[in-house]
Scaffold this active site. Structure first.
Site, short mmCIF file in Angstrom:
data_model
loop_
_atom_site.label_atom_id
_atom_site.label_comp_id
_atom_site.label_asym_id
_atom_site.label_seq_id
_atom_site.Cartn_x
_atom_site.Cartn_y
_atom_site.Cartn_z
N HIS A 1 0.93 -1.14 0.08
CA HIS A 1 -0.10 0.02 -0.15
C HIS A 1 1.19 1.21 0.30
O HIS A 1 0.57 2.35 -1.01
CB HIS A 1 -0.67 -0.32 1.75
CG HIS A 1 -1.91 1.24 1.55
ND1 HIS A 1 -2.72 1.08 1.19
CD2 HIS A 1 -1.52 2.19 1.62
CE1 HIS A 1 -3.85 2.41 1.60
NE2 HIS A 1 -3.19 3.19 1.84
N GLU A 2 1.80 1.55 0.77
CA GLU A 2 2.92 2.61 1.03
C GLU A 2 3.00 2.45 -0.51
O GLU A 2 3.84 3.61 -0.93
CB GLU A 2 3.16 2.61 2.48
CG GLU A 2 2.79 2.72 3.60
CD GLU A 2 1.56 3.43 3.69
OE1 GLU A 2 2.09 4.19 3.08
OE2 GLU A 2 0.30 3.31 4.04
#
Length: 162
Positions: free
Chosen positions: A132-133
Site C-alpha cells: 500500500h505504501e
C-alpha cells in the site's frame, strides 16, 4: 516533530510519483520524525510522505506496536501464489474500506537515515501495508487496484463523501 495533516483523494500530490531521497539533511530527518509521529496513532498502519504533502520516497509504519520507517523503498519480493483479499482502507480515502487483493507476503528494501540498508518484510497486515505504501510513493491509491465493479462503488462513495 509534528503531527501532520493528511492529504486526501483529489490532492494532486497523491497522484505524483515521489522523488528518491538523494541527501539526508535536516529536512529529511524532520520528515522521518513527522512520519513516525503522525503514524503513531491507533488505527494507523502506514503513512507515505506524499500523504503529508512531501514528494519524497519515504514511509513509516505502525504494525503490532512496532514503529519504523524506510527511505527509497523498493518491493523486491511478493508471494506469487498466495494472496489475501480483505478490506483495505486509507487515511487519504477516509472512512471507506473495500476488498483489495494483495500478495500474502511482501519484502521491501531501502535505507535508513544513516544510509544503511533496511529490509522490511512480513505477511498479512505488514505485507498489505508495504504494498500500500509503496503504491502511494508511485502515485497510486488502493482504489486503483480494486476490481472494476468494486471500483465503481468506491468512486461513487468518494464523490458522495466530498
Amino acid at each position: 516533530m509534528a503531527m501532520r495533516e493528511i492529504r486526501v483523494v483529489g490532492d494532486p500530490v497523491l497522484r505524483t510519483p515521489c522523488e528518491p531521497v538523494t541527501t539526508v539533511d535536516d529536512r529529511v530527518r524532520g520528515l522521518v520524525e513527522d512520519l513516525l509521529e503522525t503514524v503513531d496513532t491507533d488505527g494507523r498502519a502506514g503513512l507515505a510522505a506524499n500523504q503529508i504533502g512531501v514528494s519524497l520516497r519515504a514511509f513509516s509504519w505502525n504494525i503490532d506496536d512496532e514503529l519504523g520507517y524506510v527511505l527509497n523503498p523498493v518491493i523486491v519480493e511478493l508471494s506469487e501464489d498466495e494472496y489475501q483479499d480483505g478490506d483495505e482502507g486509507c487515511l487519504s480515502v477516509p472512512e471507506l474500506w473495500f476488498p483489495t487483493k494483495r500478495a500474502w507476503y511482501a519484502r521491501v528494501e531501502g535505507t535508513d537515515l544513516d544510509g544503511k540498508k533496511v529490509v522490511v518484510e512480513g505477511v498479512e497486515l505488514m505485507a498489505r501495508c508495504l504494498q500500500h505504501e509503496v503504491d502511494h510513493l508511485d502515485g497510486y491509491l488502493y482504489i486503483d487496484r480494486l476490481e472494476r465493479s468494486v471500483r465503481k462503488k468506491a468512486m461513487r462513495a468518494i464523490r458522495e463523501q466530498f
